[in-house]
Design an enzyme around this catalytic site. Structure first.
Site, PDB file in Angstrom:
ATOM      1  N   LYS A   1      40.233  31.168  -6.477  1.00  0.00           N
ATOM      2  CA  LYS A   1      41.330  30.576  -7.357  1.00  0.00           C
ATOM      3  C   LYS A   1      41.158  29.105  -7.177  1.00  0.00           C
ATOM      4  O   LYS A   1      40.193  28.565  -6.468  1.00  0.00           O
ATOM      5  CB  LYS A   1      42.648  30.838  -6.612  1.00  0.00           C
ATOM      6  CG  LYS A   1      42.965  30.407  -5.162  1.00  0.00           C
ATOM      7  CD  LYS A   1      44.103  31.173  -4.554  1.00  0.00           C
ATOM      8  CE  LYS A   1      44.410  30.484  -3.191  1.00  0.00           C
ATOM      9  NZ  LYS A   1      45.336  31.456  -2.546  1.00  0.00           N
TER      10      LYS A   1
ATOM     11  N   TYR B   1      44.140  -3.941  -5.423  1.00  0.00           N
ATOM     12  CA  TYR B   1      45.490  -4.112  -5.483  1.00  0.00           C
ATOM     13  C   TYR B   1      46.380  -4.377  -4.243  1.00  0.00           C
ATOM     14  O   TYR B   1      46.036  -3.641  -3.323  1.00  0.00           O
ATOM     15  CB  TYR B   1      45.954  -2.817  -6.452  1.00  0.00           C
ATOM     16  CG  TYR B   1      45.400  -2.473  -7.515  1.00  0.00           C
ATOM     17  CD1 TYR B   1      45.461  -3.547  -8.734  1.00  0.00           C
ATOM     18  CD2 TYR B   1      44.676  -1.512  -7.991  1.00  0.00           C
ATOM     19  CE1 TYR B   1      44.906  -3.447  -9.998  1.00  0.00           C
ATOM     20  CE2 TYR B   1      44.011  -1.275  -9.245  1.00  0.00           C
ATOM     21  CZ  TYR B   1      44.343  -2.082 -10.173  1.00  0.00           C
ATOM     22  OH  TYR B   1      43.667  -1.812 -11.406  1.00  0.00           O
TER      23      TYR B   1
HETATM   24  C1  PLP Z   1      44.729  31.784  -1.280  1.00  0.00           C
HETATM   25  C2  PLP Z   1      45.087  33.041  -0.736  1.00  0.00           C
HETATM   26  C3  PLP Z   1      44.324  33.654   0.299  1.00  0.00           C
HETATM   27  C4  PLP Z   1      43.259  32.711   0.962  1.00  0.00           C
HETATM   28  O1  PLP Z   1      43.627  32.033   2.041  1.00  0.00           O
HETATM   29  P1  PLP Z   1      42.636  31.293   3.005  1.00  0.00           P
HETATM   30  O2  PLP Z   1      43.552  30.632   3.819  1.00  0.00           O
HETATM   31  O3  PLP Z   1      42.192  30.163   2.151  1.00  0.00           O
HETATM   32  O4  PLP Z   1      41.523  32.016   3.262  1.00  0.00           O
HETATM   33  C5  PLP Z   1      44.494  34.859   0.465  1.00  0.00           C
HETATM   34  N1  PLP Z   1      45.571  35.624   0.167  1.00  0.00           N
HETATM   35  C6  PLP Z   1      46.195  35.069  -0.784  1.00  0.00           C
HETATM   36  C7  PLP Z   1      47.532  36.075  -1.107  1.00  0.00           C
HETATM   37  C8  PLP Z   1      46.344  33.931  -1.082  1.00  0.00           C
HETATM   38  O5  PLP Z   1      47.114  33.345  -2.148  1.00  0.00           O
END
Ligand code: PLP
Length: 405
Positions: free
Chosen positions: A45, A277
């Protein structure tokens, strides 16, 4: 791919280098923790945590992952358009007819979180569609998505009775797996196990159960069930220092991403002159200042102003003054002639020093996940061959950031 239009100028102003060999190595390391029949779902994702979802997905699948996880329907479609056929689990929750139809069309497998949502899905799908595989989420203590675990039996039975839907898995998600205190983690596991036992008592055996994120996957094989959903560890980062420092649990994870940029101007300023800045840096003595073409609009948090180091020729030099939208300044007084065009490393390794997303996260009180996701599309992603990283360097005190002050 939305960043393709930028690839005509790779390695010019600023860019992200993605080492897909390191990614494959991490996938193999994680696979090595799993039983042969346990599936590895690679969480890609948010553009694979800023690494570029298509390259990461293809590499992860080649290296032993069998599933992909995305947060949005568009992220899933992007993978399908690239010709990726592996099963894709949509971790987010959707309700609109347009999204439901897209899910069916592109064969993305949704997460369902309530009986009502399941009904909307079933009614939106037409009998022409083949049955959609759905994943039922139980809330065991995260209070984000999912039906209450105590209602698992009613929820699953309800979905089983609806046309056009097939239950492919039942799952839940941990709230505190990366914390040192594991009390809540084991409570959540207990709730999940009770829900599964209640289902079995009714003769319901879901074909797949899954619960673990990266932290839980690294922690204990009792948390693996039939599949693990791993994000951060794929990208070579440990969920928290105690995962990296505990020799029992240490894996050889290698950071996949490096962030680099070029010096655009070098000048000398006199003692007493301010930089950037707000003049939040005042030179104490004559200072050689190098301007670098990367800023907060690229994903370097402005909160790091005056609190980060950047690697120039294997040496850590202080960043000075406010980080601006597109540029930031370094104090290169300690180095021999630095010229415009010189490449500097913001995250990654140069010489003996490694600067990691976890260092930035610690300096500004956030988590590595947010740092990685912060790198914007105006930074081209450039695939590189594996840099042979020496593991001992990750704990080199030289890579610690200067303290606030
Ligand atoms: C993002 C996500 C993961 C992965 O989590 P990590 O800590 O990056 O391994 C796993 N399960 C769900 C439901 C998620 O939303």
């Amino acid at each position: 791919m939305s960043d393709q239009r930028l690839d005509i100028l790779p390695r010019q102003r600023a860019w992200v280098e993605v080492d897909l060999e390191a990614l494959a190595h991490n996938v193999r390391q994680i696979r090595g923790l799993l039983a042969a029949q346990t599936d590895l779902l690679a969480v890609v994702k948010a553009d694979a945590y800023g690494h570029g979802s298509i390259g990461v997905a293809q590499t992860a699948l080649q290296a032993g992952a069998t599933w992909l996880g995305v947060a949005t329907v568009m992220e899933g479609i992007e993978l399908r358009r690239a010709g990726i056929n592996a099963p894709i689990l949509l971790l987010g929750s959707v309700h609109t007819p347009a999204e439901i139809q897209a899910i069916a069309q592109w064969q993305i497998q949704p997460t369902l979180c309530s009986p009502k949502q399941a009904l909307i899905f079933s009614e939106t799908l037409s009998s022409g569609d083949r049955a959609l595989s759905v994943h039922l989420k139980l809330d065991t203590g995260m209070a984000r998505l999912g039906a209450p675990w105590t209602e698992a039996v009613e929820f699953v039975q309800w979905v089983q009775r609806l046309p056009h839907l097939t239950v492919a898995s039942v799952y839940s998600h941990f709230a505190t797996a990366d914390e040192v205190d594991q009390t809540l983690l084991w409570q959540q596991k207990h709730c999940f196990d009770q829900a599964i036992a209640a289902l079995r008592a009714q003769g319901i055996c879901p074909p797949c159960l899954h619960l673990a994120n990266s932290a839980a996957t690294l922690l204990d094989s009792h948390l693996h069930y039939d599949m693990v959903r791993v994000g951060l560890a794929l990208y070579g980062l440990y969920p928290a220092p105690h995962f990296r420092d505990n020799p029992d649990r240490s894996l050889d994870l290698r950071p996949v991403l490096q962030v680099k940029a070029r010096v655009t101007q070098v000048k000398t300023i006199q003692a007493g002159m301010g930089v950037s800045y707000g003049h939040r840096f005042i030179a104490r003595q004559e200072t050689r200042v190098a301007t670098v073409g990367i800023g907060y609009a690229d994903g370097v948090p402005r909160l790091l102003s005056n609190q980060m180091q950047v690697l120039v020729r294997g040496q850590a030099v202080p960043q000075i003054g406010s980080v601006t939208m597109d540029q930031l300044m370094l104090d290169v007084s300690g180095l021999d002639l630095v010229e415009p065009g010189e490449v500097v490393t913001l995250l990654g390794q140069s010489g003996n020093i490694r600067l990691g997303a976890e260092d930035w996260a610690m300096a500004i009180g956030t988590i590595s996940w947010e740092i990685l996701c912060g790198f914007k599309h105006r930074l081209p992603r450039v695939a590189v061959r594996s840099t042979v990283l020496d593991r001992s360097l990750s704990s080199n005190p030289g890579c610690r950031l200067p303290s606030v002050g």
